[in-house]
Design a protein around this motif. Structure first.
Motif, PDB file in Angstrom:
ATOM      1  N   LYS A 405     -38.155   7.346 -57.203  1.00 50.83           N
ATOM      2  CA  LYS A 405     -36.984   7.516 -58.054  1.00 50.83           C
ATOM      3  C   LYS A 405     -36.087   8.616 -57.497  1.00 50.83           C
ATOM      4  N   SER A 407     -33.469   9.564 -59.317  1.00 50.84           N
ATOM      5  CA  SER A 407     -33.170  10.262 -60.561  1.00 50.84           C
ATOM      6  C   SER A 407     -33.895   9.519 -61.672  1.00 50.84           C
ATOM      7  N   SER A 408     -33.663   9.945 -62.901  1.00 51.50           N
ATOM      8  CA  SER A 408     -34.346   9.317 -64.013  1.00 51.50           C
ATOM      9  C   SER A 408     -33.924   7.866 -64.224  1.00 51.50           C
TER      10      SER A 408
END
Length: 595
Positions: A405, A407-408
């Motif tokens: 990932k 980012s989230s």
């Protein structure tokens, strides 16, 4: 008298002068004497010598440290005034006041919540569009009890003739019906299903050089497929037998071809001392026949029987997970009467380099792939009913990559792989013969086999901007090496796709799907009935296809939608001599309901 006074004054003046003189002489003598004494002392000092000596230390100095003491944070005070507490008296001077104020009762703040979306068990969709396209689907599900469900669906998709510059029928249709039953018990759950499918396509891809001949022969070119199947699966809880399934399919066409396939699979945990080995077991039977080969001389029978065993041991340590196994396959070839045993590696590993941000993975696997008429027809509906069916021996499929990932709401996956296939199936355009069959005008495809090594790299990004917007992008590049064939027929060098799903607000929604396919190679071979001409290699152009849809929820149950396909309005050829429909529009509605 005057003279006397004068003399007296003179004597006084002389006397004063004499006294002043004596004081000056006195001062001078004093200064001379001081200088003489100082000079003499200096001379004496320069002539003196300093006597050296030894100082004996009788007792050395030994320092000592007294006991440390902690200063009290709250010192004791002996002050009498401080220790003595004074009594303080509070006096409240109250008197009644007349008031008519009545306070209101307090209310807790309330957070407005969106009403939960009601989920319906059934829906029906109907749409119509250009090229006399009809799209319909009905899905039904009903709970018989707390643990039992029965369901099914019916779907239909068809389109009439209308492709530009095509002289023959190019309509198609695909109809399905399915019914299923499921049961959830305490220690197991199981499901059974059965279905039927009918498909209709046309061999309309006749090259210009033979259009006139095909017309004079009254080419029909229709090809229908029939698919009947049933099967079931079961899942166990808290036992060594995890799951099992069985499946049977009967696939046939209107050209006298037929194929039967039966598969049974089971997944069990085999305990060995203190460890458990996860083992996959499968039985795969395939048998079929074609009325004739492409030359129209002999019938084709094919079939094989396979037994596979794949034990795997999983090892976990911190952020590392390793699966170590091997695949063992026994194959009995019905057509040739051969019996062979195949061994393949089955190893994979993942390592969390940085939690979920960077995860490295790698592996090498192999498999014995059972090819079938059903599988070929689903990939390329324009194949001829004269195929040579044989399994593919995939020696190994080695891969390595990174995923994680960014980012989230954004994930990625990049990988590279190297695959070595023996006897891999390739689609190649059939040549033109004088047998006057529906598929012998250069308007069908056969299957050839070759040993192919494939190198590929791929990248993928998925973005969930929020719960209402999703985006995905994927791209792949391939390079092929063949042994016998001139090219890896009809295998693209580049594949990429993009999808977008956007819930605009409570009512409006939209989406898009775009994909790009790179160049492919095919072969064009003309047969005049006497001698074969030199085969020609044809390069099929790459193509880009863009599809989009938009919809509106009128209420919880009723929605309307509109779709546009092939928005670039490019009648590209996915297969040689088979152009597709240009831009297409379709509109319809969906209704959700419960019984």
């Amino acid at each position: 008298m005057l003279c006397l006074n004068y003399l007296s004054m003179s004597s006084i003046v002389k006397q004063k002068k004499s006294i002043r003189m004596r004081k000056q002489i006195k001062y001078i003598l004093t200064v001379v004497l001081f200088l003489s004494i100082t000079f003499g002392f200096a001379q004496r000092t320069q002539n003196d010598t300093i006597n050296t000596g030894v100082i004996d230390v009788v007792k050395p100095y030994v320092p000592t440290i007294s006991d440390a003491f902690k200063v009290k944070e709250v010192p004791s005070l002996d002050d009498e005034t401080t220790q003595t507490k004074k009594d303080i008296k509070y006096n409240i001077f109250s008197f009644p006041v007349a008031s008519t104020f009545t306070p209101a009762k307090g209310k807790a703040a309330v957070v407005e919540k969106r009403a939960p979306t009601k989920l319906y068990d059934n829906y029906a969709t109907l749409g119509v569009g250009s090229y006399t396209t009809i799209l319909g689907e009905v899905y039904l599900n009903q709970a018989l009890s707390r643990n039992e469900n029965i369901g099914g669906y019916v779907s239909h998709h068809s389109s009439a003739t209308g492709i530009e510059d095509v002289e023959f029928d190019n309509n198609f249709s695909d109809s399905k019906i399915n019914i299923n039953y499921s049961s959830q018990l305490r220690d197991l759950s199981w499901k059974a299903e059965a279905g039927f499918q009918h498909q209709l396509y046309n061999w309309y891809g006749v090259p210009e050089s033979h259009v006139a001949q095909a017309k004079s022969d009254n080419l029909d070119g229709s090809h229908s497929f029939f698919n009947a199947h049933f099967g079931g699966d079961v899942t166990f809880e808290n036992t060594y037998i995890n799951s099992g399934s069985v499946f049977f399919r009967r696939f046939s066409d209107n050209q006298g071809s037929g194929e039967n396939r039966f598969t049974a699979k089971a997944k069990v945990d085999v305990p060995i001392r203190d460890i458990e080995i996860s083992t996959d077991f499968k039985i795969d039977y395939l048998g079929g026949a074609f009325d004739t080969n492409f030359d129209g001389t002999n019938a084709i029978d094919y079939g094989n029987f396979q037994v596979g065993l794949t034990p795997t041991y999983q090892l976990k340590q911190d952020d590392l997970t390793v699966n170590i196994g091997v695949s063992l396959n026994y194959l009995n070839d019905k057509a040739f009467g051969d019996n062979n045993l195949y061994f393949y590696p089955n190893v994979s590993a993942t390592y969390r380099v940085v939690n979920d941000v960077v995860i490295a993975y790698a592996g090498v696997k192999g498999d014995l792939i059972i090819n079938s008429y059903y599988g070929f027809a689903n990939q390329n509906p324009f194949v001829s009913p004269t195929l040579a069916i044989a399994p593919t021996d995939q020696l190994y499929n080695a891969y390595i990559g990174l995923k994680g990932k960014l980012s989230s709401n954004m994930s990625y996956n990049v990988s590279g792989r190297y695959v070595s296939d023996r006897n891999r199936a390739l689609y190649r355009n059939n040549d033109i013969t004088a047998t006057n069959q529906e598929y012998t005008y250069g308007n069908s495809f056969g299957v050839v086999y070759d040993n192919i090594d494939t190198f590929g790299v791929a990248g993928e990004i998925n973005v969930d901007v929020n719960r209402n917007f999703k985006l995905g992008l994927k791209a792949e590049y391939f390079s092929y090496t063949t042994d016998n064939q001139d090219e890896a027929w009809n295998l693209p060098d580049i594949k990429s796709s993009l999808f977008i799903d956007y819930q605009i607000d409570e009512n409006w929604f939209a989406g898009a799907n775009l994909y790009y396919i790179g160049e492919r190679k095919d072969q064009y071979l003309v047969n005049d009935g006497i001698t074969n001409s030199t085969p020609l290699t044809v390069t099929l152009d790459s193509f880009f296809d863009a599809n989009a849809h938009v919809g509106y929820h009128i209420n919880e149950q009723l929605s309307v939608f509109a779709k546009a396909n092939n928005m670039a309005n490019n009648a590209y050829q996915k297969w040689q001599n088979f152009p597709v429909q240009s831009i297409q529009f379709l509109a319809g509605a969906t209704y959700k309901f419960d019984f």
